[in-house]
Design an enzyme around this catalytic site. Structure first.
Site, PDB file in Angstrom:
ATOM      1  CD  GLU A  55      -9.108  14.315  29.073  1.00 16.44           C
ATOM      2  OE1 GLU A  55      -8.961  15.425  28.342  1.00 16.44           O
ATOM      3  OE2 GLU A  55      -9.451  13.406  28.870  1.00 16.44           O
ATOM      4  N   GLY A  56      -4.804  17.308  30.458  1.00 21.45           N
ATOM      5  CA  GLY A  56      -3.911  18.654  30.850  1.00 21.45           C
ATOM      6  C   GLY A  56      -3.454  18.323  32.484  1.00 21.45           C
TER       7      GLY A  56
END
Lengths: 597, 597
Positions: free
Chosen positions: B442-443
């Protein structure tokens, strides 16, 4: 991307920073002027890079296998042949005593080879690593007959060795040891008990395995004062140097399932009336084991640097290769679909942090190892004494600080890889998993910290640390008018004052309440590590400046200075944080009853 | 030792710190006065502790299996049945919209359940976790028909969902996305491309899988402005709500081999003319995906805390049980062979650091999640606006800081276990390996830090961070005469000034040279995290003091205060270090050419 042994950096430290040729009149060093050392480093790089490194993933994926019917262990494919090449190349005896067939090279040179081996294949390198530890213990504590029987075979690598300390209920606290030794009429002993986590305890690479086993002779005093050390060979040595019958009482009955170092056999060793031979005095086993242990601890610190180096190299290769996003200041690879991620400051932060820790840590290791050589070899007793003091003081710092930081570097490398780092298709997961054991074995890092504040610091009235402070002061005094060195001198001066402050606090508060010493220990160890690295960076900057002043335009030296500045700007500020924490004492830490956790 | 859901701590935060009953007139909250929430927490604890936790090791050891002949994935033994129980218990719809069959409970209550699930079994909890993300995206961006078709089935858990972003050459940089979508006469699209690292991409637990896929419609603009989002169901929904034919063009063609979360199927998804349906506007897919992503990011921050909690519990149990050595101040278990290792200050250091980070992190998560609820539900626009600002600002901090710290806590737990922690016979290796992905997906945390300094901080003229500073100032003003709270107020005041200093530095130097912002980003994120935790600890101390002042002798409250003091004494000093580092700028970091690494 394969591991590239950092020969250039090794050469820089050995020649330009430590100037090992100044010790050319000492035994061992006389056979190894720097140009010879350089050839050894090149050969070591070739062997470790080409033979050991390609087997690293193989070891991780395949692991070792125990055949429960025969209690034999099969190592991963290729390990056995690589070990044969290791022996044939003479690498097992690089630092060993020429009296037993070794090459007698300095410890510091041997360490360079060990670092390369460990970077290339940590699990593999532990087999000869443990063997060398066992060699050292026998060399230190064995009788002439024991030495003649075992050492030549261990120097050639035909026989390997192990150290057997841990039992299921007893790791750090050896006083709880239960394995028993019963004296026999012929002077031997029968050893019975179970030892766990025995690295290289059983395998298929050597003709014999020489187990060094801590056990308690029947009737011995309780606690650590009743522990003796025994040689328990897997096969009984014959007079002609070949192996004879199997020592039936010793066998491997299990292999640990572990997070990493799958290529190394971590064995449960069962001793049932195994025949053993006392080494050294009765009830004085720990003294000999600690010879092995101290060597092992410095070697574990090295493993932190070594895994960090391998992981860092993989991260650099990935960061140059992976195209993703654009530089914040405009495209740097305008013709490509994106810039390589090495343009991003935060990726560089992880890489430079890693580089600064590895290169500083390596210098600190080599500097200490050279003192190890001097402690044995130097003709001047004062020099030997100082060197020996330093070895004692620095060993827990190197083990604890450099493995904590090595793991951080490996975790950085995973992070640089992003999602790829979490998969097993790239090498960094293994480096991180393998490295994690280094914070634990040969005494957890917490035990190192306690050894530092509780034993090493106070030894001989604090002589070692005082000498270290004086050495730094002298260096600062000699160089404080050197404008090119100014930031390094200032940084060193600052952190040395912080370490002195912390040391003073410990002396005032640790004696009064030992929990204060325990509470401060890990932060103090890190503060010490930072001071050691600040000193090393100052030494390296001085050496680099000298080369530049002499006209070198080799970017190696300017890169060294930039990396050193990174250390000062972005790693050294942690020193203040550690000092602040350690001075808070133990009150809050000890306030809660166990059930409140 | 099994995981014990920390219901007491959840209750403390929801009732005593956040006082959720004050929002009792808001939708969702009106159905969940605290006494009802407490029942939900108890039931959640029972389900996660008894059903999910025992399957955690099973998932790690067995992993998922792909049958390449049928492209089907079998989840670990027990997962399918546990998922059935999850659905039957109504847990999949806890926080979902009542219009589609959900229970509509506040996000903050749902988060408590999610934390327990994730502690008990992270790999398992990702299946419903991803499904809920997909639910949210459709709920936000779908047409009424799409919502009616998919949401009720996703609320019951009969259908799950996925998010398909990453491609082999494109992770963080979605502008490079290649998967293409070709419009069809019937209004649908044919999707072709390969997506990797798709969590829960294929499995045997639900009747259908609703893939949300980012792709580029033929002829769309290059870069991020040409990306659309598509619903690609594994089976086509029939009018009656059952599943119809297989969408032949989508299949799982590989499973990643990973360091951890083995129980979750991380899939390579192949799309070959798979039928997809546009969701939202053409070329506006990222906007909807970021709804899903933001929820996911807060959820990942939660995973850091959740794995930390589980690892901490295991470490505490081990530290109380393992007898080794004696207390530095004399035996505490004189009748036993040794003291439990929890008597040692350095073991307590690791445990208290863990406890202080987990409890502070949990409070920060819940406090933010409550703002998430208020941002949707509160009648006052000003309150909604502030809450929405906070959600934007805090999300990257929670994701990045809490996962960095969660991993540190897991590594602490391994360390407390000593050699046992490195073996797979104890649970902590798995917690550490599983947790490691949370710093990446998610980053990456570096991307979070850049999102914080590059986007969230500057949004709306810096309104969010200014409001946060004002809120802290107000709290300090209201409480600075409270003697019992003094150390907490002083600490908060100090770190808030440091964060302001860092913020000012960023405003002055980051605009002028974006590399300065990038170079400062991770240290700034950590400084922000420390400030958030200092505020939470002040809030928790105030709540605990109030209970004590009201006559409570429950040791829970005094323990809370001690843990908070530990945070101030031994974690908060890092703030100065981060501030010092971030203010060094980017010059040294950017000085080296790529080839110098």
């Amino acid at each position: 991307m394969t591991y590239q042994p950092p020969v250039r950096d090794h050469a820089f430290i050995l020649r330009d920073v430590l100037n090992i040729d100044q010790h050319g009149d000492l035994p061992g060093f006389s056979d190894a002027p720097f140009d010879v050392v350089e050839q050894i480093l090149d050969a070591a790089a070739q062997f470790t890079g080409e033979v050991l490194a390609p087997l690293n993933v193989v070891g991780d994926k395949n692991g070792c296998e125990l055949d429960p019917a025969t209690n034999t262990v099969t190592t991963p494919p290729g390990f056995k042949d690589a070990y044969k090449q290791l022996c044939e190349g003479g690498w097992t005896g690089l630092g060993s005593d020429p009296a037993y067939g070794g090459q007698g090279l300095p410890y510091v040179v041997n360490l360079a080879f060990s670092e390369m081996s460990s970077s290339a294949n940590m699990a593999f390198s532990m087999y000869p690593g443990l063997a060398h530890g066992a060699y050292s213990a026998i060399h230190f504590g064995g009788t002439d007959e024991q030495k003649q029987t075992y050492l030549p075979k261990m120097v050639t690598g035909e026989w390997t060795g192990t150290m057997n300390l841990t039992e299921p209920h007893c790791g750090t606290d050896l006083g709880l040891l239960r394995t028993k030794a019963v004296p026999q009429a012929d002077g031997s002993y029968k050893i019975t008990g179970q030892k766990i986590w025995i690295s290289a305890g059983e395998h298929d690479m050597s003709d014999n395995i020489v187990h060094l086993v801590l056990a308690r002779i029947e009737g011995a005093p309780a606690g650590v004062k009743g522990i003796s050390l025994f040689i328990v060979p897997k096969f009984f040595p014959k007079e002609d140097g070949s192996v004879g019958e199997r020592n039936q009482g010793v066998k491997c009955v299990g292999l640990e399932e572990k997070m990493g170092i799958h290529g190394n056999a971590t064995c449960v060793m069962q001793y049932d009336d195994a025949v053993g031979y006392l080494i050294g005095e009765e009830n004085a086993g720990l003294k000999i084991m600690f010879v092995m242990m101290n060597e092992a601890r410095l070697g574990v610190g090295m493993q932190g640097v070594a895994q960090g180096e391998a992981a860092y190299q993989a991260a650099v290769a990935f960061a140059k290769d992976r195209l993703q996003g654009r530089s914040l200041t405009g495209p740097k690879n305008a013709d490509g679909p994106a810039d390589p991620i090495i343009v991003h400051p935060d990726v560089r932060r992880m890489l430079l942090e890693s580089k600064a820790l590895i290169e500083g840590g390596r210098a600190f290791l080599f500097w200490t190892a050279l003192h190890g050589d001097l402690s044995h070899l130097h003709p001047d007793e004062k020099v030997r004494e100082k060197a020996s003091d330093y070895m004692g003081l620095m060993t827990p710092v190197l083990k604890g600080y450099l493995t904590d930081k090595g793991f951080q570097v490996c975790s950085n490398a995973v992070q640089v890889h992003g999602g790829s780092g979490f998969t097993e298709h790239f090498p960094v997961s293994q480096f991180m998993r393998d490295c994690r054991i280094a914070l634990i074995y040969e005494g957890t890092n917490g035990v190192q910290a306690l050894d530092l504040v509780g034993r090493k610091l106070a030894a001989k009235g604090g002589r070692a640390v005082m000498t270290f402070f004086q050495e730094i002061d002298q260096f600062i005094g000699e160089n404080d008018s050197d404008a090119a060195l100014k930031p390094f001198i200032e940084a060193l001066s600052g952190v040395k004052a912080q370490l002195q402050d912390g040391t003073m606090w410990l002396m005032q508060n640790g004696l009064q309440n030992p929990d204060n010493a325990g509470a401060a220990s890990t932060d103090y160890m890190h503060l010490f590590g930072l001071t050691g690295l600040a000193y090393m960076w100052a030494l390296m900057a001085k050496a680099a400046n000298a080369k530049i002043a002499a006209g070198s335009s080799d970017p190696f030296y300017t890169t060294k200075l930039t990396t050193g500045r990174y250390f000062i700007e972005r790693i050294l500020p942690d020193a203040a944080s550690h000092l602040s924490k350690l001075k808070t004492g133990s009150a809050t830490l000890m306030a809660l009853p166990a059930e409140a956790f």
